[in-house]
Write an enzyme that holds these catalytic residues in place. Sequence first.
Site, PDB file in Angstrom:
ATOM      1  N   SER A  96      -3.591   2.685   5.326  1.00  0.00           N
ATOM      2  CA  SER A  96      -3.996   1.552   4.835  1.00  0.00           C
ATOM      3  C   SER A  96      -5.229   1.558   3.747  1.00  0.00           C
ATOM      4  CB  SER A  96      -4.388   0.412   5.687  1.00  0.00           C
ATOM      5  OG  SER A  96      -4.306  -0.809   5.112  1.00  0.00           O
ATOM      6  N   ASP A 233      -4.402  -2.123  -1.530  1.00  0.00           N
ATOM      7  CA  ASP A 233      -4.979  -0.634  -1.130  1.00  0.00           C
ATOM      8  C   ASP A 233      -3.763   0.365  -1.004  1.00  0.00           C
ATOM      9  OD1 ASP A 233      -3.529  -2.459   0.663  1.00  0.00           O
ATOM     10  OD2 ASP A 233      -4.732  -2.096   2.469  1.00  0.00           O
ATOM     11  N   ASP A 235      -1.379   0.998   1.253  1.00  0.00           N
ATOM     12  CA  ASP A 235       0.026   0.581   1.418  1.00  0.00           C
ATOM     13  C   ASP A 235       0.560  -0.864   0.924  1.00  0.00           C
ATOM     14  OD1 ASP A 235      -1.905  -0.730   3.386  1.00  0.00           O
ATOM     15  OD2 ASP A 235      -0.265  -0.602   4.879  1.00  0.00           O
ATOM     16  N   ASP A 237      -0.804  -3.659   1.926  1.00  0.00           N
ATOM     17  CA  ASP A 237      -0.710  -4.930   2.720  1.00  0.00           C
ATOM     18  C   ASP A 237      -1.691  -5.732   2.394  1.00  0.00           C
ATOM     19  OD1 ASP A 237      -2.868  -3.255   3.718  1.00  0.00           O
ATOM     20  OD2 ASP A 237      -2.149  -3.656   5.967  1.00  0.00           O
TER      21      ASP A 237
END
Length: 449
Positions: A96, A233, A235, A237
């Site tokens: 992440s 960020d 990934d 999410d």
Amino acid sequence: MGKYFGTSGIREVVNEKLTPELALNVGKALGTYLGEGKVVVGMDTRTSGEMLKNAMISGLLSTGIDVIDIGVSPTPLTGFAIRLYGADAGVTITASHNPPQYNGIKVWQPNGMAYTRDMENELEKILEEKSFKKAPWNEIGNLTTANPGREYIKKALEMVSLSKGYTVVVDAGNGAGALISPYLQRELGNKVISLNSHPSGYFIRELEPNAKSLEGLSKAVKVFKADVGIAHDGDADRIGVVDDEGNFVEYEVMLSLISAYMLRKFGKGRIITTVDAGFALDDYVKPLGGEVVRVKVGDVAVAEGIMRENAIFGGEPSGTWIMPQWNLTPDGIFAGALVLEMIDKRGPLSELAKEVPRYVTLRAKIPCPNEKKKKAMELIEKEALKRFSYKRLIDIDGVRIENDEWWILFRPSGTEPIMRITLEAHTKEKAEGLMKKAKEVVERAIREA
């Protein structure tokens, strides 16, 4: 927290605690837990992604599970693909917003929600006992590859629409969001300028989208006279937002704005947030018929809260938003489309941001070895109760003490060896006074633990 799984799956430094052997065994454990079926596997852009993803896939195949490899994909795309392909689970190889030397493993349910603590405990048990299922040679799982990106964009366009085009700067942080986010914005009819949108595991900026890491985005918004800047960020999410004047919109303000927009879009209802969210959200959404319910920190707790309370939206003051009408996976990319729709319907972000009440929020991180956290929290609770005069205590995740004018949350990090203090007050003086006392309490507890 288990031996391997923290508050957001497994997240460790690569080739120290997170090795190909561990990824292989987690694959075997997940395959054993599922028994049969198919699993979608994706990864972010980290240099270790391919190594860990392939080990994970090998483990799954060895138990007879079929695998759909979607390659470099943002976490929201993994969540979407699980439902698209009718899979029994999904895995994202990602850390992440952590620095590039980290990676992680996060497992998702068929409905797009992350694995719960109980489910992770089951995987831990299988890992500990090494009681892995072994498929015979003629029942080893099949591996296929797929690219669900086009389908994702198509579906998102059915749910979000704009009356005209805007100028949008997208900063993907060299992460997996670069493969979807700028394209979705373009398909919405916007003129898109991309920053840090070449996928790379070396990450030019700090991955957590905040005022400091997004200074480049703020400048770009001003230079190109853009209507908004959207950042992610590693990934994707999460979402970070810069307004039309080039100012980073604080997480709390953005959470309040989007919660209110969802209430306007879908009617009154419940909003789920976490114990580290401030009072501004409650004060802003109440007139629109919104009721705020607080849960533990982490997207699993938010998703569980959404289902339990039949809520219309859930979000954390970290830019992690879940839109249940879309999916139960945190999704910074779809969130970006929603922000544009909000601007389209309600006007410039810099103006909207002025509507949200501003209180003073302070945050601190204090180093604390993981093995000391439990004892330190016990001491903090005792000491904090003595030193602060408060009206309410919430202990579902750490300790949050509240008065009508302020609140303080003491909470151990689930992903790093630190203790977090988050607090809010109506004035800067009050906030700084509270933080001074709160730090003394935490530092003393860590020393004595």
